[in-house]
Design a protein around this motif. Structure first.
Motif, mmCIF file in Angstrom:
data_model
loop_
_atom_site.group_PDB
_atom_site.id
_atom_site.type_symbol
_atom_site.label_atom_id
_atom_site.label_comp_id
_atom_site.label_asym_id
_atom_site.label_seq_id
_atom_site.Cartn_x
_atom_site.Cartn_y
_atom_site.Cartn_z
ATOM 1 N N SER A 41 0.831 -1.215 0.000
ATOM 2 C CA SER A 41 0.000 0.000 0.000
ATOM 3 C C SER A 41 0.858 1.254 0.000
ATOM 4 O O SER A 41 1.921 1.275 0.624
ATOM 5 C CB SER A 41 -0.885 0.057 1.252
ATOM 6 O OG SER A 41 -1.800 -0.990 1.231
ATOM 7 N N SER A 59 2.909 6.830 7.908
ATOM 8 C CA SER A 59 1.791 6.837 8.844
ATOM 9 C C SER A 59 0.477 6.364 8.209
ATOM 10 O O SER A 59 -0.169 7.123 7.495
ATOM 11 C CB SER A 59 1.614 8.257 9.390
ATOM 12 O OG SER A 59 0.464 8.320 10.183
ATOM 13 N N PRO A 60 0.106 5.108 8.489
ATOM 14 C CA PRO A 60 -1.241 4.662 8.088
ATOM 15 C C PRO A 60 -2.249 5.210 9.105
ATOM 16 O O PRO A 60 -2.128 4.945 10.303
ATOM 17 C CB PRO A 60 -1.160 3.126 8.170
ATOM 18 C CG PRO A 60 0.243 2.784 8.611
ATOM 19 C CD PRO A 60 0.876 4.026 9.137
ATOM 20 N N HIS A 71 -4.692 -2.477 6.985
ATOM 21 C CA HIS A 71 -3.990 -3.769 7.075
ATOM 22 C C HIS A 71 -2.502 -3.572 7.314
ATOM 23 O O HIS A 71 -1.877 -4.320 8.057
ATOM 24 C CB HIS A 71 -4.199 -4.572 5.786
ATOM 25 C CG HIS A 71 -5.643 -4.935 5.542
ATOM 26 N ND1 HIS A 71 -6.206 -4.985 4.295
ATOM 27 C CD2 HIS A 71 -6.635 -5.232 6.420
ATOM 28 C CE1 HIS A 71 -7.490 -5.312 4.406
ATOM 29 N NE2 HIS A 71 -7.766 -5.467 5.682
ATOM 30 N N SER A 99 -3.886 1.069 -3.815
ATOM 31 C CA SER A 99 -4.455 1.703 -2.620
ATOM 32 C C SER A 99 -5.934 1.365 -2.454
ATOM 33 O O SER A 99 -6.555 1.754 -1.471
ATOM 34 C CB SER A 99 -4.256 3.216 -2.660
ATOM 35 O OG SER A 99 -5.193 3.799 -3.533
ATOM 36 N N CYS A 100 -6.510 0.627 -3.416
ATOM 37 C CA CYS A 100 -7.914 0.175 -3.250
ATOM 38 C C CYS A 100 -7.988 -0.687 -2.002
ATOM 39 O O CYS A 100 -7.033 -1.391 -1.663
ATOM 40 C CB CYS A 100 -8.346 -0.676 -4.441
ATOM 41 S SG CYS A 100 -8.551 0.247 -5.944
HETATM 42 C C1 LIG Z 1 -0.453 8.068 -3.285
HETATM 43 C C2 LIG Z 1 -1.239 7.643 -2.080
HETATM 44 C C3 LIG Z 1 -0.827 8.017 -0.826
HETATM 45 C C4 LIG Z 1 -1.516 7.611 0.315
HETATM 46 N N1 LIG Z 1 -1.072 8.000 1.545
HETATM 47 C C5 LIG Z 1 -1.701 7.541 2.655
HETATM 48 C C6 LIG Z 1 -1.188 7.868 3.945
HETATM 49 O O1 LIG Z 1 -0.159 8.536 4.078
HETATM 50 N N2 LIG Z 1 -1.845 7.403 5.017
HETATM 51 C C7 LIG Z 1 -2.952 6.617 4.886
HETATM 52 O O2 LIG Z 1 -3.498 6.191 5.901
HETATM 53 N N3 LIG Z 1 -3.445 6.285 3.683
HETATM 54 C C8 LIG Z 1 -2.843 6.711 2.566
HETATM 55 N N4 LIG Z 1 -3.320 6.370 1.344
HETATM 56 C C9 LIG Z 1 -4.442 5.444 1.263
HETATM 57 C C10 LIG Z 1 -3.942 4.015 1.508
HETATM 58 O O3 LIG Z 1 -2.984 3.647 0.554
HETATM 59 C C11 LIG Z 1 -5.136 3.071 1.432
HETATM 60 O O4 LIG Z 1 -6.003 3.329 2.497
HETATM 61 C C12 LIG Z 1 -4.715 1.641 1.415
HETATM 62 O O5 LIG Z 1 -5.820 0.919 0.942
HETATM 63 C C13 LIG Z 1 -4.366 1.080 2.763
HETATM 64 O O6 LIG Z 1 -4.277 -0.314 2.529
HETATM 65 P P1 LIG Z 1 -4.231 -1.404 3.622
HETATM 66 O O7 LIG Z 1 -5.529 -1.369 4.425
HETATM 67 O O8 LIG Z 1 -4.134 -2.628 2.775
HETATM 68 O O9 LIG Z 1 -3.022 -1.162 4.469
HETATM 69 C C14 LIG Z 1 -2.673 6.800 0.184
HETATM 70 C C15 LIG Z 1 -3.115 6.441 -1.104
HETATM 71 C C16 LIG Z 1 -2.419 6.856 -2.212
HETATM 72 C C17 LIG Z 1 -2.890 6.449 -3.576
#
Ligand SMILES: Cc1cc2nc3c(=O)[nH]c(=O)nc-3n(C[C@H](O)[C@H](O)[C@H](O)COP(=O)(O)O)c2cc1C
Length: 293
Positions: A41, A59-60, A71, A99-100
């Protein structure tokens, strides 16, 4: 407009902050859970914070929608290892696809069309297509809150970097022009780093620049030179002297035509100095400005 963050809804805070704190580099994080499920991601809340120890942080966040966690966060808590793959322009649409919010058991390498490549020190795989990969140990996960939108700092120590040879010059130094980074801004906006928008700024004078406040008054109060031009001029460690060897036809012309009118001469000299400064020619600009005295 003045915004007090405490009066804004979370989505509004996110909106303004993400447009303003930009551009942000993108970390493409590869992680696994304890059963070996793979996750990939992107995170733009990401940067370098220390070289020794070598620390990067991303930072998620907790989802604003329902306060659930991502995740990636669950994975780094279960298996504290990550590969941070750097995102370049040729990867951007696939990275966005990754990022979906796919279910946990789905592998985003496959969904986004990237190739997993075994890492050498950590369990999560590297993204073969990425030109720079960093194998990291997660040394701490620091939650910043418990509400939707709260970040979770994933503090990573970089153990090993893999840099594609195509990004290096003959001395194994990085050629900044060759890494076509992308960066995230607000909303759907991204930017691309390439030779058309890269520029260099000489490091501040190690012997201390004289500072804008020490520039001669006529230069400091110029209506033509910009703040940035003054910054260039003030990065000398002492006021330059006239160099008799400086021989410039345009300067001679200005002096010849405008010597009867000092105000116009100053305007012309400042305009010419500005042209030179905008072209990075600080020494020449100083010589032009000194001709006023
Ligand atoms: C370019 C880009 C940057 C992103 N940056 C963040 C971020 O800094 N923090 C965040 O929580 N989500 C961010 N997102 C959204 C996450 O990538 C998205 O929620 C992802 O599905 C998380 O996946 P996971 O649940 O499999 O970890 C970003 C998406 C994109 C396309």
């Amino acid at each position: 407009m003045i915004l007090d963050l405490k009066n804004l809804k979370t989505a509004e805070k996110q909106y303004y902050l993400q447009h303003v704190v930009a551009p942000r580099p993108v970390c493409f994080a590869s992680t696994i859970d304890k059963s070996g499920n793979v996750n990939l991601s992107p995170f733009s809340f990401f940067n370098l914070f220390s070289s020794n120890p070598p620390i990067i942080i991303f930072s998620p966040s907790r989802r604003v929608r329902d306060n659930s966690v991502k995740h990636t966060l669950e994975n780094v808590i279960e298996v504290p290892e990550v590969v941070v793959n750097i995102v370049t322009y040729d990867m951007v649409h696939q990275v966005s696809l990754a990022s979906c919010e796919y279910p946990k058991e789905l592998n985003e390498f496959a969904k986004a069309g990237f190739t997993p490549e075994p890492a050498t020190l950590v369990k999560p795989a590297m993204v073969k297509e990425s030109k720079v990969k960093m194998e990291c140990k997660v040394i701490e996960v620091k939650p910043l809150g418990t509400e939707g939108g709260a970040g979770n700092l994933v503090i990573c120590e970089v153990l090993r970097m893999h840099i594609d040879d195509s990004l290096l010059d003959e001395n194994k130094k990085m050629d900044q022009r060759k890494i076509h980074h992308i960066a995230r801004l607000g909303g759907d906006w991204y930017c691309k780093v390439d030779e058309t928008n890269l520029f260099t700024v000489p490091k501040p004078n190690t012997e201390l620049g004289i500072g804008v406040d020490s520039l001669p008054e006529s230069i400091r109060n110029s209506k033509i030179l910009t703040g940035s031009n003054l910054g260039q001029l003030a990065n000398v460690n002492e006021l330059p002297l006239i160099e008799p060897s400086f021989d410039d036809a345009h300067l001679k012309n200005i002096i010849q035509y405008y010597s009867v009118n000092p105000d116009e001469m100053e305007r012309e000299l400042h305009s010419y100095a500005k042209e030179l400064l905008d072209d990075g020619r600080v020494k020449e600009a100083w010589q032009v400005l000194l001709a006023l005295n």
